[in-house]
Design a protein around this motif. Structure first.
Motif, mmCIF file in Angstrom:
data_model
loop_
_atom_site.group_PDB
_atom_site.id
_atom_site.type_symbol
_atom_site.label_atom_id
_atom_site.label_comp_id
_atom_site.label_asym_id
_atom_site.label_seq_id
_atom_site.Cartn_x
_atom_site.Cartn_y
_atom_site.Cartn_z
ATOM 1 N N GLU A 1 0.839 -1.204 0.000
ATOM 2 C CA GLU A 1 0.000 0.000 0.000
ATOM 3 C C GLU A 1 0.877 1.258 0.000
ATOM 4 O O GLU A 1 0.602 2.209 -0.721
ATOM 5 N N ARG A 2 1.897 1.243 0.826
ATOM 6 C CA ARG A 2 2.794 2.408 0.893
ATOM 7 C C ARG A 2 3.528 2.600 -0.429
ATOM 8 O O ARG A 2 3.736 3.715 -0.870
ATOM 9 N N LEU A 3 3.900 1.502 -1.073
ATOM 10 C CA LEU A 3 4.608 1.598 -2.349
ATOM 11 C C LEU A 3 3.680 2.002 -3.499
ATOM 12 O O LEU A 3 4.160 2.490 -4.521
ATOM 13 N N ALA A 4 2.398 1.824 -3.331
ATOM 14 C CA ALA A 4 1.448 2.250 -4.368
ATOM 15 C C ALA A 4 1.498 3.764 -4.559
ATOM 16 O O ALA A 4 1.184 4.264 -5.637
ATOM 17 N N ALA A 5 1.930 4.478 -3.536
ATOM 18 C CA ALA A 5 2.046 5.935 -3.618
ATOM 19 C C ALA A 5 3.321 6.356 -4.345
ATOM 20 O O ALA A 5 3.457 7.520 -4.720
ATOM 21 N N LYS B 1 12.535 4.551 -0.066
ATOM 22 C CA LYS B 1 13.691 3.863 0.508
ATOM 23 C C LYS B 1 13.167 2.832 1.507
ATOM 24 O O LYS B 1 12.104 3.014 2.114
ATOM 25 N N VAL B 2 13.947 1.774 1.703
ATOM 26 C CA VAL B 2 13.550 0.736 2.664
ATOM 27 C C VAL B 2 13.370 1.350 4.050
ATOM 28 O O VAL B 2 12.427 1.025 4.766
ATOM 29 N N GLY B 3 14.236 2.262 4.426
ATOM 30 C CA GLY B 3 14.121 2.935 5.730
ATOM 31 C C GLY B 3 12.823 3.703 5.856
ATOM 32 O O GLY B 3 12.195 3.720 6.925
ATOM 33 N N VAL C 1 7.731 -6.412 -5.940
ATOM 34 C CA VAL C 1 8.562 -5.253 -5.627
ATOM 35 C C VAL C 1 9.880 -5.370 -6.390
ATOM 36 O O VAL C 1 10.432 -6.461 -6.540
ATOM 37 N N GLU C 2 10.348 -4.230 -6.847
ATOM 38 C CA GLU C 2 11.655 -4.163 -7.491
ATOM 39 C C GLU C 2 12.530 -3.250 -6.638
ATOM 40 O O GLU C 2 12.088 -2.171 -6.241
ATOM 41 N N ARG C 3 13.740 -3.711 -6.368
ATOM 42 C CA ARG C 3 14.668 -2.938 -5.541
ATOM 43 C C ARG C 3 15.782 -2.373 -6.421
ATOM 44 O O ARG C 3 16.319 -3.059 -7.274
ATOM 45 N N ARG C 4 16.097 -1.115 -6.187
ATOM 46 C CA ARG C 4 17.171 -0.432 -6.900
ATOM 47 C C ARG C 4 18.138 0.086 -5.847
ATOM 48 O O ARG C 4 17.713 0.664 -4.846
ATOM 49 N N ILE C 5 19.421 -0.126 -6.062
ATOM 50 C CA ILE C 5 20.422 0.289 -5.083
ATOM 51 C C ILE C 5 21.248 1.423 -5.659
ATOM 52 O O ILE C 5 21.787 1.328 -6.763
ATOM 53 N N GLU C 6 21.319 2.520 -4.884
ATOM 54 C CA GLU C 6 22.166 3.666 -5.220
ATOM 55 C C GLU C 6 23.043 3.945 -4.011
ATOM 56 O O GLU C 6 22.562 4.458 -2.993
ATOM 57 N N GLY C 7 24.297 3.600 -4.137
ATOM 58 C CA GLY C 7 25.201 3.764 -2.991
ATOM 59 C C GLY C 7 24.749 2.865 -1.856
ATOM 60 O O GLY C 7 24.635 1.664 -2.015
ATOM 61 N N ARG C 8 24.451 3.488 -0.719
ATOM 62 C CA ARG C 8 23.991 2.718 0.444
ATOM 63 C C ARG C 8 22.474 2.716 0.568
ATOM 64 O O ARG C 8 21.919 2.087 1.469
ATOM 65 N N TYR D 1 16.156 1.494 -2.818
ATOM 66 C CA TYR D 1 14.851 2.035 -3.198
ATOM 67 C C TYR D 1 13.955 0.893 -3.682
ATOM 68 O O TYR D 1 14.408 0.006 -4.414
ATOM 69 N N CYS D 2 12.711 0.950 -3.278
ATOM 70 C CA CYS D 2 11.743 -0.072 -3.694
ATOM 71 C C CYS D 2 10.608 0.579 -4.463
ATOM 72 O O CYS D 2 10.199 1.697 -4.152
#
Length: 113
Positions: free
Chosen positions: A18-22, A26-28, A54-61, A64-65
């Motif tokens: 639900e939160r990602l639908a918006a 970031k995972v945090g 869900v798809e995760r993308r990593i930028e540095g540390r 992002y989902c």
């Protein structure tokens, strides 16, 4: 599809979706409103990733989902079939019950004598 339903079975994972639908987060940021550890949220995100939701993308540390709704469409199609099936069955039952002049089913009439 089994992995999708497994992922959706958990209320925390449903809230994460639900939160990602918006939009992407970031995972945090996803973890903020939950009373569980960041490690636990990461495990939930992993289950959602394995299901393709869900798809995760990593930028540095930063991780992002974002939501991938395509697997949900397949689940919806499967559920729609059974929704139609049960609607037909319940409509047939209602018709049969209404056809009895006193509102009793055939079985009830036989028991009454």
């Amino acid at each position: 599809m089994d992995q999708v339903f497994h992922a959706l079975a958990d209320p925390t994972r449903r809230l994460l979706l639900e939160r990602l639908a918006a939009g992407e987060r970031k995972v945090g940021e996803l973890a903020e409103p939950f009373p569980i550890s960041l490690a636990a949220i990461s495990k939930h995100v992993r289950v959602l990733e394995q299901a393709g939701l869900v798809e995760r993308r990593i930028e540095g540390r930063s991780h992002y989902c974002r939501l991938r709704p395509e697997p949900l469409a397949a689940a919806e199609q499967w559920l729609s079939f059974y929704e139609g099936f049960w609607s037909q069955r319940l409509n047939a039952l209602e018709t049969a019950l209404q056809a009895a002049p006193d509102g009793k089913s055939t079985k009830e009439k036989r028991q009454d004598g």
